[in-house]
Design a protein around this motif. Structure first.
Motif, PDB file in Angstrom:
ATOM      1  N   MET A  87       5.808  -1.294  -5.849  1.00 31.92           N
ATOM      2  CA  MET A  87       4.854  -1.838  -7.115  1.00 31.92           C
ATOM      3  C   MET A  87       4.825  -3.434  -6.811  1.00 31.92           C
ATOM      4  O   MET A  87       3.782  -3.861  -6.926  1.00 31.92           O
ATOM      5  CB  MET A  87       5.476  -1.456  -8.375  1.00 31.92           C
ATOM      6  CG  MET A  87       4.631  -1.817  -9.456  1.00 31.92           C
ATOM      7  SD  MET A  87       3.006  -1.322  -9.574  1.00 31.92           S
ATOM      8  CE  MET A  87       3.475   0.353 -10.740  1.00 31.92           C
ATOM      9  N   ALA A  88       6.096  -4.114  -6.856  1.00 30.29           N
ATOM     10  CA  ALA A  88       6.145  -5.499  -6.872  1.00 30.29           C
ATOM     11  C   ALA A  88       5.285  -5.733  -5.547  1.00 30.29           C
ATOM     12  O   ALA A  88       4.626  -7.036  -5.535  1.00 30.29           O
ATOM     13  CB  ALA A  88       7.561  -6.080  -6.735  1.00 30.29           C
ATOM     14  N   GLY A  89       5.657  -5.430  -4.266  1.00 28.22           N
ATOM     15  CA  GLY A  89       5.243  -5.954  -3.198  1.00 28.22           C
ATOM     16  C   GLY A  89       3.661  -5.672  -3.096  1.00 28.22           C
ATOM     17  O   GLY A  89       2.773  -6.723  -2.890  1.00 28.22           O
TER      18      GLY A  89
ATOM     19  N   PRO B 118      -2.864   1.230  -4.705  1.00 29.31           N
ATOM     20  CA  PRO B 118      -1.611   2.198  -4.609  1.00 29.31           C
ATOM     21  C   PRO B 118      -0.590   1.708  -5.880  1.00 29.31           C
ATOM     22  O   PRO B 118       0.161   2.566  -5.678  1.00 29.31           O
ATOM     23  CB  PRO B 118      -1.093   1.783  -3.213  1.00 29.31           C
ATOM     24  CG  PRO B 118      -1.738   0.380  -2.638  1.00 29.31           C
ATOM     25  CD  PRO B 118      -3.122   0.186  -3.407  1.00 29.31           C
ATOM     26  N   THR B 119      -0.855   0.714  -6.441  1.00 31.94           N
ATOM     27  CA  THR B 119       0.100   0.766  -7.624  1.00 31.94           C
ATOM     28  C   THR B 119       0.053   1.948  -8.378  1.00 31.94           C
ATOM     29  O   THR B 119       0.972   2.073  -9.146  1.00 31.94           O
ATOM     30  CB  THR B 119      -0.315  -0.470  -8.470  1.00 31.94           C
ATOM     31  OG1 THR B 119      -1.766  -0.601  -8.793  1.00 31.94           O
ATOM     32  CG2 THR B 119      -0.157  -1.785  -7.573  1.00 31.94           C
ATOM     33  N   PHE B 120      -1.038   2.778  -8.317  1.00 38.09           N
ATOM     34  CA  PHE B 120      -1.331   4.116  -9.170  1.00 38.09           C
ATOM     35  C   PHE B 120      -0.218   4.899  -8.457  1.00 38.09           C
ATOM     36  O   PHE B 120       0.650   5.607  -9.402  1.00 38.09           O
ATOM     37  CB  PHE B 120      -2.475   4.454  -9.037  1.00 38.09           C
ATOM     38  CG  PHE B 120      -2.659   5.892  -9.114  1.00 38.09           C
ATOM     39  CD1 PHE B 120      -2.569   6.126 -10.655  1.00 38.09           C
ATOM     40  CD2 PHE B 120      -2.750   6.994  -8.380  1.00 38.09           C
ATOM     41  CE1 PHE B 120      -2.761   7.594 -11.033  1.00 38.09           C
ATOM     42  CE2 PHE B 120      -2.930   8.270  -8.754  1.00 38.09           C
ATOM     43  CZ  PHE B 120      -2.958   8.515 -10.086  1.00 38.09           C
TER      44      PHE B 120
ATOM     45  N   LEU C 241      -0.057   5.366   2.391  1.00 34.61           N
ATOM     46  CA  LEU C 241       1.072   4.571   3.046  1.00 34.61           C
ATOM     47  C   LEU C 241       2.113   4.521   1.810  1.00 34.61           C
ATOM     48  O   LEU C 241       3.124   4.345   1.804  1.00 34.61           O
ATOM     49  CB  LEU C 241       0.653   3.380   3.373  1.00 34.61           C
ATOM     50  CG  LEU C 241      -0.132   3.292   4.731  1.00 34.61           C
ATOM     51  CD1 LEU C 241      -0.443   1.563   5.089  1.00 34.61           C
ATOM     52  CD2 LEU C 241       0.662   3.811   5.720  1.00 34.61           C
ATOM     53  N   ALA C 242       1.370   4.606   0.315  1.00 32.09           N
ATOM     54  CA  ALA C 242       2.220   4.170  -0.838  1.00 32.09           C
ATOM     55  C   ALA C 242       3.460   5.304  -1.040  1.00 32.09           C
ATOM     56  O   ALA C 242       4.419   5.110  -1.283  1.00 32.09           O
ATOM     57  CB  ALA C 242       1.427   4.162  -2.044  1.00 32.09           C
TER      58      ALA C 242
END
Length: 466
Positions: free
Chosen positions: A100-102, A135-137, A86-87
């Motif tokens: 990223m913040a979310g 998913p921050t990656f 999804l990212a």
């Protein structure tokens, strides 16, 4: 090229992307984005892997079996597959900064809730939702891809991801120390629970930092990424309308395709599928080993949880230079051999990673040899991650977010598979390492099957600066 200077990096006027990495520069937009992306991804690891260094204590408190610990590790990886897929589209829609913040702020909630669990099932459920930090990656890699030109994007991606992945090693240092601090005033069964508030707080702080400190793209906010007449201010460069208009038309055509169909078109690309498999066998190995290394060291050598965390952190801390070196070598060879050079480096790194994983089965009888071999396969495991994302930006440049999301999800699928292997061999972890090594050694030959823009490792025509 990576330079240890503070001067603003030069910019390609046709793409607005930086052509060098000037590490000591923190001005907007290019270098600020690089540093914000890796710092936020680094902190995300403190939440995603906060449980792993404390598993000996948690195991005793909740009376967990080895099988339940294996299920817990699998849960933390399985959910991240969904979130990583999804990212990519989310980044393409809203920009990497907001996404990223979310993810960081949402991921802080289940991280804090881990401290409330009272059973194995509750711990498994909590770790499942902690996977939202993974998913921050994707945000990290998407972000740097927007900021750096093809001649240096491999190094930029590897540096941001490598220094971010180093958070896994820092977590192994941080969490036992935080636990020991709280354990001076609280019993162990309470101290580990209170300890989980620390990574939760860090993730919230990182989310706020990501939103306010960086820019989505060279033009600034994501909504202005294709505007010709953006606001001119320090750190931004005005581009001529002709070069930007062609990019705008191309991106407009891309975004007219429905997202599901676009996903399918990308997924049927053989190069993307092969890269997903390869990334499964490098990042997947890394995250699965991160989850078992503390228990392995405590069970095999009888050392304390804090000492095991100290030595186990070596596996993650090598990301300081290992993943970066993979990306930089990929960029360097690319200048002389084109994409064939990138594929050759990919093969060599995977081959050596598999070799050292297999040797771990037979030569890790003593504590010193186990740590030395762990450092060796860690070096090449992380270098493989860097070489992989030296190739990823070229597989389908029109769908950077989707390709990054799919390849990143492939890494977590690999982590899930290898976590299942370590669970099956929980009584003989060394054999688990050998099976993982044999898998990696087989996958090492996949670069020979890839054809990127008509160029292959064996038969392709050499082209400089692919």
């Amino acid at each position: 090229m990576v330079n240890f200077i503070a001067r603003r990096p030069p910019v390609d006027p046709s793409s607005m992307k930086a052509t060098d990495i000037n590490l000591f520069n923190i001005t907007r937009p290019h270098m600020r984005a690089l540093h914000v992306s890796w710092i936020c991804f680094h902190i995300a690891f403190t939440g995603w892997f906060a449980v792993a260094p404390l598993l000996p204590t948690i195991k005793n408190d909740l009376n967990l079996t080895d099988a339940q610990i294996g299920d817990c590790n699998i849960a933390a990886l399985s959910s991240s597959i969904i979130f990583r897929i999804l990212a990519g589209p989310l980044c393409e829609k809203f920009g990497p900064r907001r996404v990223m913040a979310g993810f960081l702020i949402l991921g802080a909630i289940p991280t804090a809730c881990v401290g409330l669990v009272q059973s194995a099932d509750a711990l498994i459920a909590a770790r499942f939702f902690v996977g939202i930090l993974s998913p921050t990656f994707i945000c990290c890699q998407f972000w740097t891809t927007q900021m750096f030109s093809p001649n240096t994007v491999g190094g930029a991606n590897a540096l941001a991801a490598g220094w971010g992945n180093m958070g896994g090693g820092v977590t192994y240092l941080l969490m036992p120390l935080v636990f020991e601090l709280f354990n001076q005033f609280l019993p162990a069964n309470i101290a580990w629970r209170v300890s989980m508030l620390v990574p939760a707080f860090l993730c919230i702080a990182a989310g706020i930092f990501a939103f306010f400190a960086g820019d989505d793209c060279p033009e600034g906010d994501w909504s202005r990424r294709n505007h010709n007449n953006f606001i001119a201010r320090e750190g931004y460069i005005q581009f001529d309308k002709e070069s930007k208009q062609s990019k705008l038309n191309r991106d407009t055509e891309i975004h007219q395709i429905p997202i599901v169909i676009h996903y399918l078109l990308v997924f049927i690309n053989p190069n993307v599928v092969l890269m997903m498999v390869m990334y499964a066998c490098c990042f997947g190995v890394e995250v699965s080993v991160d989850n078992v290394i503390t228990l392995f060291l405590t069970n095999e050598f009888g050392i304390s949880q804090t000492t095991a965390g100290l030595f186990g952190s070596i596996f993650g801390l090598l990301n300081l230079f290992s993943r970066v070196s993979g990306g930089l070598v990929s960029d360097l060879v690319n200048r002389n051999m084109g994409v064939r050079g990138r594929l050759l480096v990919q093969f060599l790194c995977f081959f050596l990673q598999g070799l050292f994983l297999i040797l771990f089965k037979f030569l890790s009888g003593s504590f010193a040899s186990a740590i030395a071999l762990m450092a060796c396969f860690s070096l090449f495991t992380q270098a493989c991650c860097g070489t992989s994302f030296g190739i990823v930006p070229y597989l389908d440049p029109a769908a950077t977010g989707i390709v990054t999301g799919l390849v990143g999800a492939g890494g977590n699928v690999g982590g899930l598979i290898f976590a299942a292997v370590f669970k099956a061999y929980s009584g003989d972890i060394r054999t688990g390492f050998m099976i993982v090594g044999l898998s990696v050694l087989t996958v090492a030959f996949l670069p020979f099957l890839m054809s990127v823009h008509g160029r292959t490792l064996v038969l392709g025509t050499v082209k400089r600066n692919f």
